[in-house]
Design an enzyme around this catalytic site. Structure first.
Site, PDB file in Angstrom:
ATOM      1  N   TRP A  93       0.821  -1.212   0.000  1.00  0.00           N
ATOM      2  CA  TRP A  93       0.000   0.000   0.000  1.00  0.00           C
ATOM      3  C   TRP A  93       0.848   1.252   0.000  1.00  0.00           C
ATOM      4  O   TRP A  93       0.538   2.218  -0.715  1.00  0.00           O
ATOM      5  CB  TRP A  93      -0.995  -0.030   1.169  1.00  0.00           C
ATOM      6  CG  TRP A  93      -1.851  -1.259   1.089  1.00  0.00           C
ATOM      7  CD1 TRP A  93      -1.815  -2.335   1.916  1.00  0.00           C
ATOM      8  CD2 TRP A  93      -2.816  -1.568   0.072  1.00  0.00           C
ATOM      9  NE1 TRP A  93      -2.706  -3.295   1.480  1.00  0.00           N
ATOM     10  CE2 TRP A  93      -3.333  -2.853   0.362  1.00  0.00           C
ATOM     11  CE3 TRP A  93      -3.293  -0.896  -1.046  1.00  0.00           C
ATOM     12  CZ2 TRP A  93      -4.306  -3.470  -0.426  1.00  0.00           C
ATOM     13  CZ3 TRP A  93      -4.264  -1.506  -1.830  1.00  0.00           C
ATOM     14  CH2 TRP A  93      -4.761  -2.774  -1.525  1.00  0.00           C
ATOM     15  N   ASP A 150      -1.926   6.417   6.380  1.00  0.00           N
ATOM     16  CA  ASP A 150      -2.969   5.488   5.964  1.00  0.00           C
ATOM     17  C   ASP A 150      -3.191   4.529   7.135  1.00  0.00           C
ATOM     18  O   ASP A 150      -2.347   3.688   7.420  1.00  0.00           O
ATOM     19  CB  ASP A 150      -2.499   4.727   4.718  1.00  0.00           C
ATOM     20  CG  ASP A 150      -3.511   3.676   4.256  1.00  0.00           C
ATOM     21  OD1 ASP A 150      -4.547   3.496   4.943  1.00  0.00           O
ATOM     22  OD2 ASP A 150      -3.257   3.041   3.219  1.00  0.00           O
ATOM     23  N   LYS A 161     -12.375  -2.341   7.440  1.00  0.00           N
ATOM     24  CA  LYS A 161     -11.636  -3.221   8.339  1.00  0.00           C
ATOM     25  C   LYS A 161     -12.082  -2.982   9.792  1.00  0.00           C
ATOM     26  O   LYS A 161     -12.729  -3.822  10.398  1.00  0.00           O
ATOM     27  CB  LYS A 161     -10.142  -3.040   8.147  1.00  0.00           C
ATOM     28  CG  LYS A 161      -9.707  -3.543   6.764  1.00  0.00           C
ATOM     29  CD  LYS A 161      -8.461  -2.878   6.250  1.00  0.00           C
ATOM     30  CE  LYS A 161      -8.273  -3.045   4.751  1.00  0.00           C
ATOM     31  NZ  LYS A 161      -8.031  -4.406   4.278  1.00  0.00           N
TER      32      LYS A 161
END
Lengths: 361, 361
Positions: free
Chosen positions: A103, A172, A196
């Site tokens: 990511w 993030d 999540k």
């Protein structure tokens, strides 16, 4: 009875059962409105109450001062990879990025697509992203320092955030937001895809320090500009109402049922330790992350062979333990144990892992 | 029993009750997966089935050839205002826009923010956007011609699409998609926020002619490039799973319960006529759109005074008829009667309108 499984999916992932039940029970008629939550106007009192409650709960849970604002944006973390440099990285400036896996790598790539200059201040690529770098080579005057606080694929997590000498950290936190208390001070912006720890897919929470808003250029597309969301309480256009509603209920659950972030963190530590205790460098289960960088959210591990891994995932599923396959890019196994994955599920997994090792070890 | 209202909201708006019931009934355990639809992986067989079924149903309903692809994008029509010129309007080229109200105006504005050149080929601003222009001043070689097929705020709708001599039409069909049969031939791209005719908020359907994909520059941000969505079956990153699932169920309802677009169009015409029949230029109810431009989706009208309009909206709500207030930018009254607003609701509204006129006319 509903025959539900133990859900270890990496995202979308388990949601608290009381939240799901609440959504179900009022689904044809939300709070006597005579409408489903999916049918009410985003410019109505009931929806205002939802979005404002979600913001207030986030502020309370993270103990934020009134110099922070909470926004709800679409497009997931992947759109944030573009919005962050578009809003905060002038063409003549540089931003520092720490590369801790898939990511982070994508975030760096999207900044480059915009023609922006990034500097990789540290990377753990040398050891297959199995650790969080300790020493950062920070630029003299970076616009921001970008990190990925938890790496779902590699199973690593920042346990202490770097000192950036006042340069705002942009993080993030898609896979560990609200899983532990946080000192917000060094952060200029935090973003997190909901699917999540926060709720269903379809909304990304952005926590922004208000002075950051002043740095945003005027001539950006309306939907790609944080100012638009801040000025309009995330209601410039129709927001993803259902996802925001579910997030509000999850926040309520964290605050009122789980007793806040200290408590939920304590449970998360216990859950993770139960699993990591089964692992060793030369054992049947081998953790892939270095011990001091292990994630409390995504426990990644290997078995002695790929055949055994396949068998493990398949037999677990037969016993009602789902989502244990590692990310397709790395293989192996992974148990994602976000806030809503409860202790009973982890205990069931531990039992199964012991049983499976005895049978095959 | 669930005490549901007659829902005339402009969007988010009414959904078919059988769809809501289906979502509710399986909400804790989707198709024996042991998980809620909000908890299943977007990379699982059940979700693949959902997204592929939604695409196939759209293709069948609109009778599309295999030269069209269906994409699911976040950010609503408002993000499409940016993505369309970003993908299809080179800096040296011009695109024609027809300005028929608030949403067209915003689309033009977002193209300008990107520094792109647009030409307003026609506008109905001279008469407060109360009609659809017939004569377009098209550029010699526009990249595309952009229209808004239905104008929710002004209550107008294109009943015949312009001849653009082969230049692809790009249309915002947010508020009338799948409300009538469509000859797809002139369209290069159609986009539609789901929250009116397709499902809950949080997803935007894009129908794209495949040759358009070849015109897209390579160096665009991944999440703002139609190619990304087309190449990855809209699964480059986590999509808004719940909204897509609900859209799939609405498409199933249109196809299997309502019998397709010819049938649903016939019903929509009947519904709209019941309301327009109550209106005249000098009557108690005055339609605001010119008769030949009237929308079948949003019936906008005025009463003799603003006080009466307020009273009308309030008394209607007391009788279980909700969402009748006009858009805040124009005032007046509006009944949004999308596909899922059924005949019984319109009949109840007609009865109330007659009653209210008798009492106050």
């Amino acid at each position: 009875m509903e025959n539900r499984i133990h859900n270890f999916n990496p995202g979308p992932s388990a949601l608290p059962l009381p939240v799901l039940e609440k959504i179900k029970d009022s689904f044809l008629n939300y709070q006597s409105s005579g409408m489903s939550i999916t049918e009410i106007s985003h410019r109505s009192k009931p929806f205002d109450d939802i979005i404002n409650d979600a913001k207030l709960r986030t502020i309370r849970l993270l103990n934020l001062g009134d110099n922070y604002d909470i926004l709800f944006v679409q497009g997931g973390a992947s759109l944030q990879f573009t919005m962050v440099p578009m809003n905060f990285l002038p063409d003549a400036a540089v931003a520092d990025y720490v590369n801790t896996g898939t990511w982070s790598t994508k975030a760096i790539k999207e900044a480059a697509i915009l023609g922006k200059t990034t500097h990789v201040a540290a990377s753990s690529e040398d050891k297959n992203f199995s650790y969080i770098p300790k020493n950062l080579d920070l630029s003299a005057d970076a616009a921001y320092v970008h990190i990925t606080s938890n790496n779902t694929i590699k199973g690593t997590q920042w346990h202490e955030f770097p000192n950036t000498n006042g340069v705002p950290i942009i993080a993030d936190m898609s896979s560990d937001i609200l899983s532990r208390p946080l000192d917000i001070q060094p952060f200029g912006l935090i973003y997190a895809g909901a699917q999540k720890n926060l709720g269903p897919a379809g909304v990304c929470m952005v926590i922004i320090r208000k002075d950051m808003l002043e740095k945003i250029p005027a001539n950006l597309p309306s939907m790609l500009k944080y100012t638009t969301f801040s000025e309009k309480n995330s209601l410039y256009n129709t927001p993803p109402c259902f996802s925001i509603y579910a997030v509000q209920l999850v926040l309520e659950w964290i605050e009122e049922t789980m007793g806040g972030l200290e408590n939920i963190h304590e449970i998360n530590v216990k859950k993770a330790n139960l699993l990591y205790d089964l692992m060793s460098d030369d054992g049947f289960y081998r953790g892939t992350a270095q011990p001091d960088s292990r994630s409390l959210m995504n426990v990644t591990f290997r078995l002695p062979s790929e055949d055994l891994e396949k068998q493990f995932v398949a037999e677990a599923m037969e016993k009602g333990l789902g989502g244990l396959k590692g990310h397709r890019s790395v293989g192996g196994c992974r148990a994602s144990i976000y806030n809503a994955c409860d202790m009973k599920s982890v205990e069931a997994l531990v039992d199964f892992m012991k049983f499976f090792e005895q049978k095959n070890g």
